[in-house]
Design a protein around this motif. Structure first.
Motif, PDB file in Angstrom:
ATOM      1  N   GLU A   1       4.485  -5.851  -9.937  1.00 24.54           N
ATOM      2  CA  GLU A   1       3.281  -4.859  -9.729  1.00 24.54           C
ATOM      3  C   GLU A   1       2.359  -4.317  -8.370  1.00 24.54           C
ATOM      4  OE1 GLU A   1      -1.515  -6.490  -9.157  1.00 24.54           O
ATOM      5  OE2 GLU A   1       0.185  -8.464 -10.057  1.00 24.54           O
ATOM      6  N   LEU A   2       3.169  -5.131  -7.331  1.00 27.12           N
ATOM      7  CA  LEU A   2       3.568  -4.347  -6.148  1.00 27.12           C
ATOM      8  C   LEU A   2       4.173  -3.339  -5.960  1.00 27.12           C
ATOM      9  CD1 LEU A   2       3.358  -7.486  -3.469  1.00 27.12           C
ATOM     10  CD2 LEU A   2       1.187  -5.678  -3.893  1.00 27.12           C
ATOM     11  N   ILE A   3       5.533  -2.723  -6.339  1.00 30.47           N
ATOM     12  CA  ILE A   3       5.912  -1.444  -6.541  1.00 30.47           C
ATOM     13  C   ILE A   3       5.144  -0.592  -6.714  1.00 30.47           C
ATOM     14  CG2 ILE A   3       7.860  -0.445  -6.946  1.00 30.47           C
ATOM     15  CD1 ILE A   3       9.652  -2.709  -6.234  1.00 30.47           C
ATOM     16  N   SER A   4       4.528  -0.639  -8.510  1.00 23.02           N
ATOM     17  CA  SER A   4       3.422  -0.094  -9.539  1.00 23.02           C
ATOM     18  C   SER A   4       2.334   0.536  -8.772  1.00 23.02           C
ATOM     19  CB  SER A   4       3.431  -0.547 -10.265  1.00 23.02           C
ATOM     20  OG  SER A   4       2.246  -1.689 -10.015  1.00 23.02           O
ATOM     21  N   ALA A   5       1.993  -0.670  -6.941  1.00 26.33           N
ATOM     22  CA  ALA A   5       1.272  -0.209  -6.859  1.00 26.33           C
ATOM     23  C   ALA A   5       1.259   0.473  -5.451  1.00 26.33           C
ATOM     24  CB  ALA A   5       0.274  -0.850  -6.645  1.00 26.33           C
ATOM     25  N   MET A   6       1.997   0.529  -4.713  1.00 25.50           N
ATOM     26  CA  MET A   6       2.579   0.976  -3.009  1.00 25.50           C
ATOM     27  C   MET A   6       1.708   2.794  -3.562  1.00 25.50           C
ATOM     28  SD  MET A   6       6.784   0.890  -1.647  1.00 25.50           S
ATOM     29  CE  MET A   6       7.048   2.599  -3.356  1.00 25.50           C
ATOM     30  N   ALA A   7       2.435   3.421  -4.295  1.00 26.94           N
ATOM     31  CA  ALA A   7       2.150   4.391  -3.208  1.00 26.94           C
ATOM     32  C   ALA A   7       1.129   5.074  -4.228  1.00 26.94           C
ATOM     33  CB  ALA A   7       3.488   5.887  -4.189  1.00 26.94           C
ATOM     34  N   PRO A   8       0.603   4.766  -5.503  1.00 20.68           N
ATOM     35  CA  PRO A   8      -1.261   5.504  -5.749  1.00 20.68           C
ATOM     36  C   PRO A   8      -1.629   5.273  -5.442  1.00 20.68           C
ATOM     37  CG  PRO A   8      -0.242   3.771  -7.609  1.00 20.68           C
ATOM     38  CD  PRO A   8       0.822   4.379  -6.307  1.00 20.68           C
ATOM     39  N   VAL A   9      -2.257   3.251  -4.650  1.00 20.24           N
ATOM     40  CA  VAL A   9      -3.286   2.576  -4.060  1.00 20.24           C
ATOM     41  C   VAL A   9      -3.283   1.961  -2.526  1.00 20.24           C
ATOM     42  CG1 VAL A   9      -4.277   0.719  -4.210  1.00 20.24           C
ATOM     43  CG2 VAL A   9      -3.759   2.250  -6.709  1.00 20.24           C
ATOM     44  N   LEU A  10      -2.203   1.527  -2.273  1.00 19.19           N
ATOM     45  CA  LEU A  10      -1.579   0.806  -1.230  1.00 19.19           C
ATOM     46  C   LEU A  10      -1.523   0.764  -0.096  1.00 19.19           C
ATOM     47  CD1 LEU A  10       0.478  -2.279  -2.724  1.00 19.19           C
ATOM     48  CD2 LEU A  10      -2.174  -1.966  -2.376  1.00 19.19           C
ATOM     49  N   GLU A  11      -0.664   2.275  -0.533  1.00 13.26           N
ATOM     50  CA  GLU A  11       0.034   3.631   0.972  1.00 13.26           C
ATOM     51  C   GLU A  11      -1.498   4.342   1.174  1.00 13.26           C
ATOM     52  OE1 GLU A  11       4.355   3.625   0.661  1.00 13.26           O
ATOM     53  OE2 GLU A  11       3.286   5.530  -0.662  1.00 13.26           O
ATOM     54  N   ARG A  12      -2.662   4.299   0.689  1.00 13.81           N
ATOM     55  CA  ARG A  12      -3.536   5.197   0.796  1.00 13.81           C
ATOM     56  C   ARG A  12      -5.266   4.639   2.075  1.00 13.81           C
ATOM     57  NH1 ARG A  12      -2.009   9.334  -1.545  1.00 13.81           N
ATOM     58  NH2 ARG A  12      -0.660   9.574  -3.452  1.00 13.81           N
ATOM     59  N   ASN A  13      -4.441   3.728   2.637  1.00 17.78           N
ATOM     60  CA  ASN A  13      -4.988   3.391   3.532  1.00 17.78           C
ATOM     61  C   ASN A  13      -4.604   2.197   4.599  1.00 17.78           C
ATOM     62  OD1 ASN A  13      -8.305   3.123   4.620  1.00 17.78           O
ATOM     63  ND2 ASN A  13      -8.407   0.880   3.894  1.00 17.78           N
ATOM     64  N   ILE A  14      -3.851   2.891   5.144  1.00 19.14           N
ATOM     65  CA  ILE A  14      -3.516   3.119   6.487  1.00 19.14           C
ATOM     66  C   ILE A  14      -3.212   3.410   7.650  1.00 19.14           C
ATOM     67  CG2 ILE A  14      -1.285   0.599   4.810  1.00 19.14           C
ATOM     68  CD1 ILE A  14       0.521   2.960   4.696  1.00 19.14           C
ATOM     69  N   SER A  15      -2.645   2.887   8.272  1.00 19.94           N
ATOM     70  CA  SER A  15      -2.522   3.846   9.623  1.00 19.94           C
ATOM     71  C   SER A  15      -0.907   4.297   9.803  1.00 19.94           C
ATOM     72  CB  SER A  15      -3.135   3.181  11.306  1.00 19.94           C
ATOM     73  OG  SER A  15      -1.809   2.837  11.260  1.00 19.94           O
ATOM     74  N   LEU A  16      -0.611   6.030  10.624  1.00 17.37           N
ATOM     75  CA  LEU A  16       0.319   6.146  10.587  1.00 17.37           C
ATOM     76  C   LEU A  16       0.923   5.225  11.220  1.00 17.37           C
ATOM     77  CD1 LEU A  16       1.864   9.052  10.827  1.00 17.37           C
ATOM     78  CD2 LEU A  16       1.016   9.502  13.095  1.00 17.37           C
TER      79      LEU A  16
END
Length: 216
Positions: free
Chosen positions: A111-126
């Motif tokens: 589940e987390l792999i499937s959410a990684m690129a489209p969701v989870l990596e969209r609101n993190i600092s550099l």
């Protein structure tokens, strides 16, 4: 927020607070998908205000990426391929099947792999992104090395291509295999569809056999 809250100051206190937050996230993920868990709910679950949780992590998304990193590493720690004298291409089928079956047994990781690129990596600092991507690259390299040890005809580049493709296949196959109730019913009425493990195994077998045949 707990009435007895005290800010963690020493390194061991900070690490203990981070560990507690990650444990709460994993517990909640065992009950609901990541899309349904807000930072406010997670904060309440761990007994902190949102502002205090954000002292230890960049964002809600960063918390779940940390959980993903741990789940990914744990999977690789246990991943092993049987050393059997099987014919060419049957061996590739077994390697792909092992990857598919072990992933299918790890719902949280998929589940987390499937959410990684489209969701989870969209609101993190550099800064966080750099650290996470460095760890993700190390995990991919580990997977590539494991597969190459089982299929020595693969070049290092081809093994890397395969490892990255595992993430891509899981990212697409997981939501496809876990539709909404309405879509699941409509799919069943239309004759059904293969499950997650079967889809992953088929795609990875074809890719691995193709890479070997091409001699990459």
């Amino acid at each position: 927020m707990s009435a007895g809250f005290q800010r963690a100051r020493r390194p061991e206190q900070i690490e203990a607070r981070r560990t507690a937050i990650l444990a709460a996230a994993r517990e909640m993920l065992g009950q609901r998908p990541v899309a349904e868990i807000s930072l406010r709910e997670l904060s309440c679950h761990v007994g902190l205000a949102k502002s205090n949780v954000l002292r230890y992590f960049d964002s809600r998304e960063a918390i779940f990426l940390e959980v993903l990193d741990g789940a990914w590493t744990a999977w690789l720690d246990e991943l092993a391929f049987a050393d059997l004298p099987v014919p060419l291409f049957e061996r590739e089928n077994r390697v792909a099947g092992t990857i598919a079956s072990t992933l299918a047994a790890r719902r949280l990781l998929c589940e987390l792999i499937s959410a990684m690129a489209p969701v989870l990596e969209r609101n993190i600092s550099l800064e966080f992104a750099r650290g996470f991507k460095h760890r993700a690259a190390a995990n991919l390299e580990r997977l590539a090395s494991l597969v190459r040890a089982a299929v020595p005809e693969l070049s290092a580049d081809a093994a890397g291509v395969f490892a990255r493709a595992v993430v891509v296949v899981v990212s697409g196959a997981w939501p496809y295999a876990n539709p909404t109730e309405a879509v699941a019913l409509a799919t069943a009425e239309a004759g059904g569809a293969p499950g997650f493990e079967a889809v992953v195994a088929e795609n990875l077998t074809n890719l691995l056999a193709g890479l070997v045949a091409r001699g990459r």
